[in-house]
Design an enzyme around this catalytic site. Sequence first.
Site, PDB file in Angstrom:
ATOM      1  N   SER A   1       0.833  -1.210   0.000  1.00 24.41           N
ATOM      2  CA  SER A   1       0.000   0.000   0.000  1.00 24.41           C
ATOM      3  C   SER A   1       0.866   1.256   0.000  1.00 24.41           C
ATOM      4  O   SER A   1       0.554   2.241  -0.676  1.00 24.41           O
ATOM      5  CB  SER A   1      -0.936   0.002   1.205  1.00 24.41           C
ATOM      6  OG  SER A   1      -1.868  -1.053   1.121  1.00 24.41           O
ATOM      7  N   ASP A   2       1.947   1.244   0.766  1.00 17.17           N
ATOM      8  CA  ASP A   2       2.878   2.374   0.767  1.00 17.17           C
ATOM      9  C   ASP A   2       3.467   2.594  -0.619  1.00 17.17           C
ATOM     10  O   ASP A   2       3.516   3.721  -1.133  1.00 17.17           O
ATOM     11  CB  ASP A   2       4.028   2.102   1.745  1.00 17.17           C
ATOM     12  CG  ASP A   2       3.745   2.590   3.151  1.00 17.17           C
ATOM     13  OD1 ASP A   2       2.940   3.523   3.318  1.00 17.17           O
ATOM     14  OD2 ASP A   2       4.339   2.037   4.091  1.00 17.17           O
ATOM     15  N   LEU A   3       3.946   1.519  -1.221  1.00 19.03           N
ATOM     16  CA  LEU A   3       4.619   1.641  -2.514  1.00 19.03           C
ATOM     17  C   LEU A   3       3.648   2.092  -3.597  1.00 19.03           C
ATOM     18  O   LEU A   3       4.000   2.909  -4.457  1.00 19.03           O
ATOM     19  CB  LEU A   3       5.264   0.308  -2.896  1.00 19.03           C
ATOM     20  CG  LEU A   3       6.357  -0.185  -1.940  1.00 19.03           C
ATOM     21  CD1 LEU A   3       6.842  -1.570  -2.346  1.00 19.03           C
ATOM     22  CD2 LEU A   3       7.517   0.786  -1.881  1.00 19.03           C
TER      23      LEU A   3
END
Length: 435
Positions: free
Chosen positions: A202-204
Amino acid sequence: MPNREAPTEAPTEAPTGTATEPRREPPLTGIKVLDLTRIMAGPWCTQNLADLGADVYKIERPGSGDDTRGWGPPNLMDAQGRRTQESAYYLAANRNKKSIALDIATPAGAQALLDLALHCDILVENFKVGGLAKYGLDYAALKQINPRLIYCSITGFGQDGPYAGKPGYDFVIQAMGGLMSITGERDDLPGGGPQKAGNAASDLMAGMYATTAILAALHERARSGLGQHIDISMLDCQVAALGVQNFNYFLSGEVPRREGNAHVNLSPYQVFATADGYIVLGVGNDGQYQKFCRAVARPDLAEDPRYQTNTSRVIHKAVLIPELELLFLTRDRDTWRRLLDEAGVPVGVINDVAQVHEDPQVRDRGLKFSLPHPIVGSVPQVRNPMRLSGSPVSYRNAAPLLGADTQDILARLLGYDQTRIAALMAPGVAREASS
């Protein structure tokens, strides 16, 4: 040790064309970025911008810096075998940046950031919603002094809505955004249950969407002459990245469930056990299925009307897959890989990370290289996959030491004297941020 390997030349991409064609500057050369992000989503975005040639000024709290500096082990070890402040997590997302130690919670620090904003094209931040307004550093304030500024806010849930004030973390977003509901083995099988992805997916994804939005805003600014505010929500990004699973639900009304290593819309498209290991088979169309059946000497599976189209194979996969599971157990992994490769059928083995970096394709593409580092001599890097023939990405420095560039940038860019710079570098009030 990997930390101390001899430096290797950073990969470069030669432009296409004649041998005399001059190499062009990286695409974002001359663009200046203020990076007020930490953890992963924001730093991943700004590392992309830095690789593309932008000057990225990473603003870090004096004395501690980005939280991920302490997210080890593993950390770089110095010549005496002591653990440094440079963690693997921090090194992974902060290449090509300059570190400025600045406490923006103090009036002097906030003023310095305002001065920097006058010289910058882009600001990326991941504070909680409204967190920068109390320092006079929100978009509304900075727009008044630099209307060309592109201001990107990355938060867990966006700038509005009932969850806007909540902190956002990758694990939580993977859960709330549906990724964990479709990742992992089926509930009725051993090991079944919700599972997060093996990296900060999700961060990436949020970092990549932020990169794309910023580049689009830069292009639009060339026409309008104006910056704008970009609102990137990790939850929005994760829901969008569900991709076809959203539409499977929209069209069928059925909630997608975990399928383990099987594909919900294709068959056969999954992991199979062989006599000595595992193999991944990825049959993407009916032509590939026919090739597969010929390669494995099972013409009956090609002729069976239940398996002649992908739609029918998906409908009847409860019968087809057990047949294939028995078949793959009759030979070893490398034999199956050779047969299917020769037949042009998508196939692969399951590599661990060490095997990935020994893979001949990965090695030939030069994905692993090293950059100089002031503590350990050099540190390994992974090449940015964006390959531009005429104006390639550049590799200038590994992730910087905390505050390493404060004096140079504040003196050169802003004309601050040494007394003023020393005062700014002193620790002040802790700032609030979100991931």
